[in-house]
Design a protein around this motif. Structure first.
Motif, PDB file in Angstrom:
ATOM      1  N   MET A 176       0.804  -1.200   0.000  1.00  0.00           N
ATOM      2  CA  MET A 176       0.000   0.000   0.000  1.00  0.00           C
ATOM      3  C   MET A 176       0.848   1.267   0.000  1.00  0.00           C
ATOM      4  O   MET A 176       0.514   2.220  -0.653  1.00  0.00           O
ATOM      5  N   CYS A 177       1.897   1.285   0.784  1.00  0.00           N
ATOM      6  CA  CYS A 177       2.697   2.493   0.976  1.00  0.00           C
ATOM      7  C   CYS A 177       3.637   2.730  -0.200  1.00  0.00           C
ATOM      8  O   CYS A 177       4.361   1.843  -0.617  1.00  0.00           O
ATOM      9  N   ALA A 178       3.628   3.963  -0.694  1.00  0.00           N
ATOM     10  CA  ALA A 178       4.519   4.333  -1.796  1.00  0.00           C
ATOM     11  C   ALA A 178       5.628   5.274  -1.326  1.00  0.00           C
ATOM     12  O   ALA A 178       6.335   5.846  -2.144  1.00  0.00           O
ATOM     13  N   HIS A 179       5.772   5.448  -0.023  1.00  0.00           N
ATOM     14  CA  HIS A 179       6.798   6.341   0.518  1.00  0.00           C
ATOM     15  C   HIS A 179       8.175   5.689   0.423  1.00  0.00           C
ATOM     16  O   HIS A 179       8.301   4.481   0.403  1.00  0.00           O
ATOM     17  N   ASN A 180       9.193   6.525   0.383  1.00  0.00           N
ATOM     18  CA  ASN A 180      10.566   6.029   0.339  1.00  0.00           C
ATOM     19  C   ASN A 180      11.342   6.704   1.459  1.00  0.00           C
ATOM     20  O   ASN A 180      11.490   7.913   1.426  1.00  0.00           O
ATOM     21  N   PRO A 181      11.805   5.999   2.453  1.00  0.00           N
ATOM     22  CA  PRO A 181      11.666   4.565   2.704  1.00  0.00           C
ATOM     23  C   PRO A 181      10.213   4.240   3.054  1.00  0.00           C
ATOM     24  O   PRO A 181       9.473   5.092   3.534  1.00  0.00           O
ATOM     25  N   PRO A 182       9.818   3.002   2.815  1.00  0.00           N
ATOM     26  CA  PRO A 182       8.424   2.617   3.072  1.00  0.00           C
ATOM     27  C   PRO A 182       8.061   2.694   4.553  1.00  0.00           C
ATOM     28  O   PRO A 182       8.906   2.482   5.422  1.00  0.00           O
ATOM     29  N   CYS A 183       6.827   3.002   4.805  1.00  0.00           N
ATOM     30  CA  CYS A 183       6.312   3.053   6.174  1.00  0.00           C
ATOM     31  C   CYS A 183       6.188   1.628   6.714  1.00  0.00           C
ATOM     32  O   CYS A 183       6.141   0.666   5.945  1.00  0.00           O
ATOM     33  N   PRO A 184       6.116   1.476   8.037  1.00  0.00           N
ATOM     34  CA  PRO A 184       5.942   0.138   8.619  1.00  0.00           C
ATOM     35  C   PRO A 184       4.647  -0.514   8.124  1.00  0.00           C
ATOM     36  O   PRO A 184       3.657   0.174   7.872  1.00  0.00           O
ATOM     37  N   THR A 185       4.668  -1.812   7.995  1.00  0.00           N
ATOM     38  CA  THR A 185       3.471  -2.537   7.571  1.00  0.00           C
ATOM     39  C   THR A 185       2.430  -2.548   8.688  1.00  0.00           C
ATOM     40  O   THR A 185       2.732  -2.219   9.840  1.00  0.00           O
ATOM     41  N   ALA A 186       1.236  -2.971   8.351  1.00  0.00           N
ATOM     42  CA  ALA A 186       0.150  -3.028   9.325  1.00  0.00           C
ATOM     43  C   ALA A 186       0.414  -4.047  10.429  1.00  0.00           C
ATOM     44  O   ALA A 186      -0.147  -3.944  11.514  1.00  0.00           O
TER      45      ALA A 186
END
Length: 67
Positions: free
Chosen positions: A1-11
């Motif tokens: 789901m996350c497109a941020h770099n670095p990616p956000c923590p998973t659920a």
């Protein structure tokens, strides 16, 4: 789901609340994070798979005398 770099923590990560908000509705008391977690202002959470995380706000310490 996350497109941020670095990616956000998973659920499912222990630090899942560190993900960036996608939607924020303070008048209703909730925010939807980019990892799909719905966070409520009482610190409860609803995970993308439907599991509920009970509110976990710290207990307030009270100062008083025991007299």
């Amino acid at each position: 789901m996350c497109a941020h770099n670095p990616p956000c923590p998973t659920a499912m990560a222990p630090d899942r609340e560190a993900a960036r908000p996608d939607s924020h509705r303070p008048e209703q008391g909730w925010s939807l994070l980019c990892n799909g977690v719905l966070v409520f202002e009482d610190t409860g959470e609803l995970l993308p798979d439907g599991r509920i995380v009970a509110p976990h706000r710290p207990l307030a310490l009270t100062v008083g005398s025991a007299a």
